[in-house]
Design a protein around this motif. Structure first.
Motif, PDB file in Angstrom:
ATOM      1  N   PHE A 162       0.156   3.022  -3.502  1.00  0.00           N
ATOM      2  CA  PHE A 162      -1.022   3.874  -3.370  1.00  0.00           C
ATOM      3  C   PHE A 162      -0.614   5.224  -2.775  1.00  0.00           C
ATOM      4  N   GLU A 164      -2.667   2.907 -10.504  1.00  0.00           N
ATOM      5  CA  GLU A 164      -1.869   2.399  -9.389  1.00  0.00           C
ATOM      6  C   GLU A 164      -2.139   0.908  -9.162  1.00  0.00           C
ATOM      7  N   TYR A 165      -3.396   0.540  -9.286  1.00  0.00           N
ATOM      8  CA  TYR A 165      -3.745  -0.859  -9.054  1.00  0.00           C
ATOM      9  C   TYR A 165      -3.152  -1.762 -10.134  1.00  0.00           C
ATOM     10  N   PRO A 185      -6.483   3.009  -4.127  1.00  0.00           N
ATOM     11  CA  PRO A 185      -5.707   3.216  -5.353  1.00  0.00           C
ATOM     12  C   PRO A 185      -6.537   3.730  -6.524  1.00  0.00           C
ATOM     13  N   LYS A 192       0.833  -1.205   0.000  1.00  0.00           N
ATOM     14  CA  LYS A 192       0.000   0.000   0.000  1.00  0.00           C
ATOM     15  C   LYS A 192       0.870   1.258   0.000  1.00  0.00           C
TER      16      LYS A 192
END
Length: 511
Positions: free
Chosen positions: A170, A179-180, A175, A166
């Motif tokens: 993120f 980002e994911y 997110p 994270k």
């Protein structure tokens, strides 16, 4: 005999937990206390890789609280282990000393190999899985293993966990799509770097709080009718659905998702992506939740010390024997009923009556161990108690569908009650499978009627058959009137499932 309590303190990167176990007469450990505190120690690791003073202070405050709980028990042994956050801390020696001075706990920092090994050991000693890949994602590391024939073949610890992923990927609590996707690509590459994970086509077994939360969410979404998480099975599409659903939610809604702990709401997405990406890498044939993890593995090692192996010989057999002891079942009667059931089963199989297969015997034998165990609670409603207890109790070594099958067989009373118990689960089996389970239940009930007085009066069974009738000769060594009465009364259930009339003839022979 005084009660024997054991305690373990697990200092993880995300949570710290105290678990107290009671060792029963059979040597197994039962959890009697479970205290959790969210510490997020990995967030206190500084740029120089030392754990900050605030992090150490938070850990000591929680350990002191645990100590107060422990003071209420007379303990045989207390074990204190720490994982990634302390393992990665450059000042770990100072932390160990400080913990000992403040609490008397002798902290043991587990190596990456040990952490992975204990997770594997917990899985193979609490399930009947012969082969699989385990995954345990903590706050600061992720351990994976591959075992075959219950033996550990490979293990690896990745230097990332739900919290560190994270922090790395993120920028906010949740997110963006970009980002994911970056997280997903990173995990794919990490898992593909281990050749022994690729396309194994075996079960993926999830350990730890993240896996537990995912299973709880799935059960709540499906309104799952059985109790218990251990050995609960999910599919690739289940994981994908939950992941996509959670991704759409704002943080305030995420915190209210049934089955998801509020303190994990901001790190559940990295955790579930670890499971889903690994599932795809392994080409897994299911995601299975193990409630037994690192802490249990540590104690399994303790329990098997001096045995020459840390593996229990037969997990399911031990679980069944535990049920026999817990409900004070008559082992002499069980043994004799097995003897009669085996004779009758083989003769029916040899004559092609009842659609039995050789492999069915193990199911029948297992259910005959625990048949009508609900009588321990109340004789009049013993079938209901038997079904509920077996269907909703964790039985190490049995997947949920097999546990339900056991419950239906061992609680068999008549067709009406059987259908009543089956109704919420009727989609779990096709019609032919349902009929077979009912046949097994009727078969076991009939065999128990042949020893209704628990005197082993019936010694042997011989059968003959024609188109519509099964002739059964019961050879006895003593007065058989009670057994004759009960078997005549109960044979109708077997007649209905075999679709044959049954004629019983009893004869007495000398011992």
């Amino acid at each position: 005999m005084s009660k024997r309590y054991y305690a373990i303190i697990d200092i993880g990167s995300n949570t710290m937990r105290l678990v107290i176990y009671l060792r029963d007469k059979g040597g197994r450990l039962r959890e009697v206390e479970n205290v959790k505190a969210v510490a997020r120690l990995s967030t206190y690791l500084q740029e120089d890789r030392t754990l900050s003073e605030q992090g150490v202070a938070k850990m000591l405050t929680i350990l002191t609280s645990f100590q107060h709980v422990l003071d209420t028990y007379q303990l045989e042994e207390t074990i204190c282990v720490a994982t990634a956050a302390i393992r990665q801390a450059e000042n770990q020696e100072e932390i160990i000393k400080e913990v000992f001075v403040q609490t008397d706990f002798d902290m043991r920092i587990l190596s990456e190999e040990e952490e992975a090994y204990y997770g594997y050991l917990a899985v193979v000693n609490s399930t009947s899985l012969e082969e699989g890949v385990t995954v345990d994602i903590g706050g600061g590391s992720t351990e994976v293993t591959y075992f075959k024939d219950r033996r550990l073949i490979h293990s690896h610890s990745f230097p990332f966990g739900a919290i560190t992923l994270k922090q790395r990927f993120f920028t906010d609590e949740l997110p963006t799509e970009k980002e994911y996707e970056e997280l997903r690509q990173y995990l794919k590459e990490a898992f593909m770097s281990l050749e022994w994970l690729n396309k194994k086509k075996v079960p993926l077994i999830g350990i730890g709080g993240g896996a537990r939360n995912v299973a709880q969410i799935d059960q709540n979404m499906k309104e799952y009718p059985l109790a218990g998480l251990h050995q609960y099975k999910m599919t690739d599409s289940d994981l994908a659905f939950i992941k996509n659903y959670l991704f759409t939610l704002p943080i305030d809604k995420l915190q209210k998702v049934e089955g998801l702990s509020k303190d994990r709401s901001d790190i559940i997405l990295p955790a579930i992506e670890v499971f889903h990406s690994l599932y795809e890498t392994v080409h897994a044939d299911g995601f299975i939740l193990s409630r037994k993890g690192l802490r249990d593995g540590v104690f399994y090692e303790q329990l098997t010390r001096g045995m020459g192996t840390h593996l229990f010989p037969n997990v399911l057999e031990e679980s069944v024997q535990e049920l026999v002891k817990d409900y004070d079942l008559n082992t002499k009667q069980i043994s004799h009923v097995h003897h009669l059931a085996y004779k009758l089963f083989n003769q029916l199989y040899d004559k092609g009556i009842g659609d039995f297969s050789k492999s069915d015997w193990k199911d029948i034998k297992r259910a005959s161990y625990v048949y009508n165990l609900g009588q321990y609670i109340d004789d009049e409603s013993s079938a209901q108690h038997t079904f509920y207890l077996l269907a909703n109790r964790t039985i190490d070594g049995l997947m949920h569908i097999d546990r339900l099958k056991l419950a239906l067989m061992a609680s068999f009373k008549n067709k009406t009650i059987f259908k009543q118990f089956l109704r919420p689960y009727k989609d779990w089996w096709v019609k032919s499978e349902q009929k077979k389970i009912r046949l097994f239940g009727a078969f076991i009930k009939f065999c128990y009627s042949l020893d209704s007085t628990r005197r082993s009066a019936v010694k042997d069974i011989r059968i003959e058959t024609d188109d519509d009738t099964l002739y059964m000769e019961l050879i006895c060594s003593k007065d058989y009137l009670p057994e004759e009465y009960q078997s005549e009364k109960q044979k109708k259930h077997l007649e209905k499932t075999l679709k044959k009339r049954i004629e019983l003839s009893f004869s007495n022979v000398e011992n």
